[in-house]
Every structure is written in structure tokens, then in C-alpha cells.
Motif scaffolding. Sequence first.
Motif, PDB file in Angstrom:
ATOM      1  N   ASN A 189     105.431 -16.549  44.938  1.00 41.14           N
ATOM      2  CA  ASN A 189     104.064 -17.076  44.942  1.00 41.14           C
ATOM      3  C   ASN A 189     103.322 -16.679  43.678  1.00 41.14           C
ATOM      4  N   MET A 190     103.550 -15.448  43.229  1.00 33.85           N
ATOM      5  CA  MET A 190     102.892 -14.991  42.004  1.00 33.85           C
ATOM      6  C   MET A 190     103.345 -15.826  40.803  1.00 33.85           C
ATOM      7  N   LEU A 191     104.637 -16.139  40.752  1.00 31.01           N
ATOM      8  CA  LEU A 191     105.143 -16.960  39.652  1.00 31.01           C
ATOM      9  C   LEU A 191     104.627 -18.386  39.734  1.00 31.01           C
ATOM     10  N   ALA A 192     104.473 -18.917  40.951  1.00 26.24           N
ATOM     11  CA  ALA A 192     103.908 -20.257  41.104  1.00 26.24           C
ATOM     12  C   ALA A 192     102.474 -20.290  40.597  1.00 26.24           C
ATOM     13  N   GLU A 193     101.731 -19.223  40.879  1.00 27.68           N
ATOM     14  CA  GLU A 193     100.363 -19.121  40.366  1.00 27.68           C
ATOM     15  C   GLU A 193     100.362 -19.058  38.842  1.00 27.68           C
ATOM     16  N   LEU A 194     101.295 -18.289  38.270  1.00 26.11           N
ATOM     17  CA  LEU A 194     101.390 -18.179  36.811  1.00 26.11           C
ATOM     18  C   LEU A 194     101.732 -19.527  36.189  1.00 26.11           C
ATOM     19  N   ARG A 195     102.681 -20.264  36.794  1.00 30.42           N
ATOM     20  CA  ARG A 195     103.061 -21.581  36.272  1.00 30.42           C
ATOM     21  C   ARG A 195     101.868 -22.524  36.247  1.00 30.42           C
ATOM     22  N   SER A 196     101.147 -22.586  37.361  1.00 30.52           N
ATOM     23  CA  SER A 196      99.990 -23.473  37.442  1.00 30.52           C
ATOM     24  C   SER A 196      98.947 -23.114  36.388  1.00 30.52           C
ATOM     25  N   SER A 197      98.684 -21.816  36.240  1.00 27.75           N
ATOM     26  CA  SER A 197      97.681 -21.368  35.270  1.00 27.75           C
ATOM     27  C   SER A 197      98.099 -21.679  33.847  1.00 27.75           C
ATOM     28  N   LEU A 198      99.366 -21.427  33.526  1.00 25.96           N
ATOM     29  CA  LEU A 198      99.835 -21.638  32.153  1.00 25.96           C
ATOM     30  C   LEU A 198      99.846 -23.117  31.780  1.00 25.96           C
ATOM     31  N   LEU A 199     100.283 -23.969  32.686  1.00 24.39           N
ATOM     32  CA  LEU A 199     100.331 -25.393  32.365  1.00 24.39           C
ATOM     33  C   LEU A 199      98.928 -25.957  32.145  1.00 24.39           C
ATOM     34  N   ARG A 200      97.946 -25.421  32.876  1.00 24.17           N
ATOM     35  CA  ARG A 200      96.560 -25.845  32.624  1.00 24.17           C
ATOM     36  C   ARG A 200      96.074 -25.339  31.276  1.00 24.17           C
ATOM     37  N   GLU A 201      96.425 -24.100  30.932  1.00 22.54           N
ATOM     38  CA  GLU A 201      95.978 -23.533  29.655  1.00 22.54           C
ATOM     39  C   GLU A 201      96.600 -24.241  28.463  1.00 22.54           C
ATOM     40  N   THR A 382      92.920  -6.194  47.816  1.00 18.06           N
ATOM     41  CA  THR A 382      94.209  -6.871  47.618  1.00 18.06           C
ATOM     42  C   THR A 382      95.363  -5.887  47.747  1.00 18.06           C
ATOM     43  N   ARG A 383      95.158  -4.651  47.286  1.00 21.50           N
ATOM     44  CA  ARG A 383      96.208  -3.638  47.405  1.00 21.50           C
ATOM     45  C   ARG A 383      96.441  -3.273  48.872  1.00 21.50           C
ATOM     46  N   ILE A 384      95.356  -3.095  49.614  1.00 20.84           N
ATOM     47  CA  ILE A 384      95.476  -2.780  51.037  1.00 20.84           C
ATOM     48  C   ILE A 384      96.167  -3.924  51.775  1.00 20.84           C
ATOM     49  N   ALA A 385      95.809  -5.166  51.419  1.00 13.58           N
ATOM     50  CA  ALA A 385      96.414  -6.330  52.069  1.00 13.58           C
ATOM     51  C   ALA A 385      97.932  -6.341  51.878  1.00 13.58           C
ATOM     52  N   ALA A 386      98.380  -6.048  50.662  1.00 13.29           N
ATOM     53  CA  ALA A 386      99.824  -6.029  50.412  1.00 13.29           C
ATOM     54  C   ALA A 386     100.507  -4.914  51.202  1.00 13.29           C
ATOM     55  N   ASP A 387      99.888  -3.756  51.254  1.00 10.31           N
ATOM     56  CA  ASP A 387     100.475  -2.632  52.003  1.00 10.31           C
ATOM     57  C   ASP A 387     100.588  -2.945  53.492  1.00 10.31           C
ATOM     58  N   CYS A 388      99.636  -3.712  54.015  1.00  8.38           N
ATOM     59  CA  CYS A 388      99.592  -3.995  55.463  1.00  8.38           C
ATOM     60  C   CYS A 388     100.209  -5.344  55.811  1.00  8.38           C
ATOM     61  N   TRP A 389     100.887  -5.971  54.880  1.00 13.83           N
ATOM     62  CA  TRP A 389     101.560  -7.245  55.121  1.00 13.83           C
ATOM     63  C   TRP A 389     100.567  -8.348  55.478  1.00 13.83           C
ATOM     64  N   PHE A 390      99.562  -8.484  54.631  1.00 13.15           N
ATOM     65  CA  PHE A 390      98.572  -9.550  54.819  1.00 13.15           C
ATOM     66  C   PHE A 390      98.498 -10.359  53.535  1.00 13.15           C
ATOM     67  N   ARG A 391      98.533 -11.686  53.652  1.00  8.93           N
ATOM     68  CA  ARG A 391      98.550 -12.568  52.480  1.00  8.93           C
ATOM     69  C   ARG A 391      97.151 -13.077  52.182  1.00  8.93           C
ATOM     70  N   LEU A 392      96.613 -12.696  51.024  1.00  7.58           N
ATOM     71  CA  LEU A 392      95.342 -13.234  50.546  1.00  7.58           C
ATOM     72  C   LEU A 392      95.621 -14.377  49.572  1.00  7.58           C
ATOM     73  N   PRO A 393      94.793 -15.410  49.537  1.00  7.68           N
ATOM     74  CA  PRO A 393      95.061 -16.549  48.656  1.00  7.68           C
ATOM     75  C   PRO A 393      94.941 -16.173  47.191  1.00  7.68           C
ATOM     76  N   SER A 394      95.540 -16.987  46.321  1.00  7.44           N
ATOM     77  CA  SER A 394      95.510 -16.708  44.883  1.00  7.44           C
ATOM     78  C   SER A 394      94.086 -16.704  44.340  1.00  7.44           C
ATOM     79  N   GLU A 395      93.183 -17.492  44.961  1.00  9.84           N
ATOM     80  CA  GLU A 395      91.787 -17.499  44.516  1.00  9.84           C
ATOM     81  C   GLU A 395      91.154 -16.118  44.660  1.00  9.84           C
ATOM     82  N   PHE A 396      91.560 -15.393  45.681  1.00  8.34           N
ATOM     83  CA  PHE A 396      91.005 -14.054  45.914  1.00  8.34           C
ATOM     84  C   PHE A 396      91.394 -13.125  44.760  1.00  8.34           C
ATOM     85  N   THR A 397      92.661 -13.188  44.350  1.00  6.15           N
ATOM     86  CA  THR A 397      93.119 -12.362  43.235  1.00  6.15           C
ATOM     87  C   THR A 397      92.424 -12.754  41.942  1.00  6.15           C
ATOM     88  N   MET A 398      92.233 -14.046  41.723  1.00  7.07           N
ATOM     89  CA  MET A 398      91.569 -14.506  40.512  1.00  7.07           C
ATOM     90  C   MET A 398      90.125 -14.029  40.465  1.00  7.07           C
TER      91      MET A 398
END
Length: 561
Positions: A189-201, A382-398
Motif C-alpha cells: 500500500n505504501m508503494l502504491a501511494e508512492l507510485r500515485s504521488s510520483l506520477l502526479r509530480e 499513525t504509529r499506534i495504529a500500526a502497532d495495534c493492527w489498524f489501517r489508517l488511509p493514506s490521506e491521514f499520513t499525508m
Amino acid sequence: MALSLMKPERLKRYKDVVALFIKYGRSDLVNQTHFHISSGQNDQALANAAEPKAEELAEDLEKLGPTFIKLGQLLSTRGDLLPEPYLEALARLQDHIEPFSYEEIEHIVSTELGGRISKMFAEFEREPTAAASLAQVHRARMRDGRAVVVKVQRPGVRETIVEDLEALEEVADFIDSHTEVGKRYEFGNMLAELRSSLLRELDFKREADNLTRLRASLREFEHIVIPEPIEDYTTSRVLTMDYISGRKITSLSPLRLVELDGAALSDELFRAYLKQILLDGFFHADPHPGNVFMTDDNQIALLDLGMVGYISGNFQENLLRLLLAISEGRGDEAADVSMKMGEPKPNFDKQDYEHRVARLVARHSDSTVDSIDAGQVVLQITRIAADCWFRLPSEFTMIAKAMLNLDRVVYVLDPNFDPNAVIREEATNILTRRIIKSIEPGSVLTRVIEVKEFVERLPIRVNKILDAIGNNELKFSVDAIDEKVVLDGLQKVANRIALGLILASLIVGAALMMRVETAFRIFGYPGLPMIFFMLAAIAGVILVASILFTDRHPKKKMDDD
């Protein structure tokens, strides 16, 4: 994905990626996958090598090319993956990239704009003012005297990025499928986010549109400027825009900072971002110090709109509630709202997540930016979410990344700036403007169209329902209801209503007959009415006893049956 499916021509890239995991503390990935890569060095020598420093990661990524530089920039926002020293070190990747030659600049600009540089520009500086992973910038002057900068894409960068991304995605898919840490962090998912961002840039025409849109959005903020693109001199690989004279805010001298009204500027900048994120749903997603300038006339310039974020109305509402909960120290509400913004994974530990988020917010509820900032809190979530197995959307990280960079900038302008106070003050204004926005002509027209479509389709739908009834084809599907229980309950209710009516009739009839004088008396009162009263009293006692001793324990009764 199995290793046998990896393409031989990408073996070098596979080796580079796994070597990074080994060197920087992720050898557990390799151990779990049993995937060994020989680096040509003695394994014992590698084992005895000194622990790599965080700064080395930035250097190694820079050596691997633009895709890995952008990957490093993305990782700099992932507090759930990397410790703080690595996040700080990766910030270096924002600047100081080796430039490419002026001859290549001439070729790209001439090819894209359809003419020689000397014919299109009165002046064009040979040395770049900035060089980044995807492009570099040169100052120039138009024939009419207008000062501009020309952003030129690095030669061959598009092809390199596409090839590297494919290799990275294959490795990420393999790690996600075969390791627990892959399932937890979801590198695919992280790589998919990177691909989308790079192609727009990589599309500079899109960036020009972003500049135009943001200029219109922030025109009410008099101390914020955005360069205007020149459409006729812009293509997908070349972007020409106004030159803004100034310096990075983080490089201003203490004397220059004293001359500024830092409190007012930081307040306006923060409010501008709240408007972008919470009202417009379109925001400058990369306000790192290299993209925020202080102009010579004491205004704030926002540069480089290759990376922007888009968020929906529902997400905006939840984000506003989250920021308010954080600013007011309401940890339980912050945990609850953040869970509405994502989705749990199979191993989600809800109780631990709620406890950790609530404790985080409570710990920092009264802090100002010098100790903890709003962006840092969102990043920690976001760090707590990853530790507890919870998926936050890419918009949250951005948003976490944007706010983290923003907080660093406003802290330079005003070390005492309190984002919590601004969020609380601005919340009412944003809510009011959202309501006004919802009743603008365009929004109202959309609602009218929806009503019109509903009215137009209503006769057809009604006819279908009537036809189904007439043909005895109408069916209702009800899920999770036990018909027998429902019927038994209805029968019990009906019986008690009937008994209640009989008792009421006895009481009313007895009361009316009390006026009729008869020889038959009980306790000095007419006998027949007294019998009716006693029957009603006995039946009432029985009814009350039935309600008290049977209705209060329905499960026990059902078990006995």
C-alpha cells in the motif's frame, strides 16, 4: 509472489532493496523469508561491521536514484516504521541533489517549448538555483522583462522511476505475503501511494493547475503568496512561473527574524492550512522548510505544488473533530474519531489502541509547539495504529506529514506559537463556512437535480411495486428475526391487553352499579358490585405477579422450555 517470479533483469534492484533492509535493522525480514543475497563480502565481516548511522540511510538512498529519494521522503513521514533519528536524517533528501548539465537543460526546454532558449527568454541562468530529485530550477527573464523561474524535469527520470517502482512493488508484495511485519505495515500500500504521488509530480501541467487553484483558494490571506504559472511556457516536463525573491524561513538570521511579526505570520500560515485541509479539501501537502520562503517584502511564499492532497467532506468532518479533541485533551473522543477514519485489520487490538491514543492526547493536551505539536500527535497516532493492527488511509499520513512540516516552520517564526488555541478559535469559523458552502448556488442546484431525478423515477418505482403486489410477487426479506418469538410475544401482548380491558370493564361496571340499592350487601355495600371489585382485584394481582415473575426472566423461561 514467489521469488521465482522475480524478473532476472531487476536482480540488481532486488539486491539493493534487500541490502537496505539488512543494513538498517530490518534483517528480521530476511530471516523470515529465508531470502539471502550475497553482497560479495564476507558475512562475518558484515556481522561485525559498525552499526550504521541514520545519516547513512539518506546517503544510500540518494545514491540509488530519484525513486529511492522520493521513497526516503515518504519514509520521513512514517513514524510507525522508523525511529526519530532516521526521520530527521531523511529530511536532508529535500535538498542538495546533484544537478544535471546545462546542455541537457537546453535540449529539454527547446524540445518541449518548440524554440531555442535564446529566442524565448531574454536571460536564462546556466547555474541552477535548486536541484531536486525530479527536476531542477533555473532563473530566467521573459522578453517583456518579467522575472521567472523555469523548472525542468531530469532527463530519463520518468522511465527510471517506472522501472524502479515495479521492482520495489514486487519485493513489497513478497514481504507482505510472507512476513508478519509485512502484514502489519503493508508495504504494498505504501508503494502504491508512492507510485500515485510520483506520477502526479512528473506532470508539470498538473502542478501549474495546482498553483492556479491554490492562488485562488488563498487570495484572502494577504501575507501569503503563490507563484503564478505561465501557461504558454509550460508543458508536462517544463514549468515556467513567477520568480519570488526570498529565503527559506529556516535559514533566516536571528536579526531578520526579530524584524518580522512572527506571531502574526505563523498564525496566518496555520489558519491558511486549516482552510485548505478542513474547508477546501485541497492542500499543499509538502510544506517542508525548502518549500516555504520569506520574501523580501515580508510575505510567506508557498512553492512546489507537485505534491497536493485531496480529502472528502466526511473525512474533513472527522478530521476537524479529531483536531478539536486533541486540542482540548479529550483522548477518548480522539481515539473514537480516529477509528472512524480507518478500518481494523484481523488482529486489531481495540482496547490497546483506545488506551494508547487517549493517553497520548491527555499527555500533550496542555503542551505548546516547543514540546509537542499537532503534527507530531497525528504522526504518533499513525504509529499506534500500526502497532495495534489498524489501517489508517493514506490521506491521514499525508496530513500528518504536512502538519509536521508546518509546525516546524511556524515554530521558527514564533517559538511560543500554540496550534491548539488556533484550532479551537478557527473551528467555529470553519463550521460556519462549511454550512455556507453547502447552500451555495452550485450545491443547491445539485440537490435540486437530485430531487428532480427522484420525482421523475418515483412513478416508475411505484408502478413496479404495484405490479409486484398485483402479481403476488412482492416479497419482504427480514434478517436476524425469529418469527416464532415474535408471534409468541405478540400473542402475549394481545392476551394481556384483552385481560386489561376486561378488568377495566369490571371496575367501571361495578362503580356504576354501586348506585343501585339492593338487599344483598357485603360489608354494607351492594353485593354484586363488590363481587366485581374483588374479581378485578384478584385478576389484577395475578397479572402483576405474572409480569414480575415471568417477564423479568425471559431467558430462564425459554431455557426451561
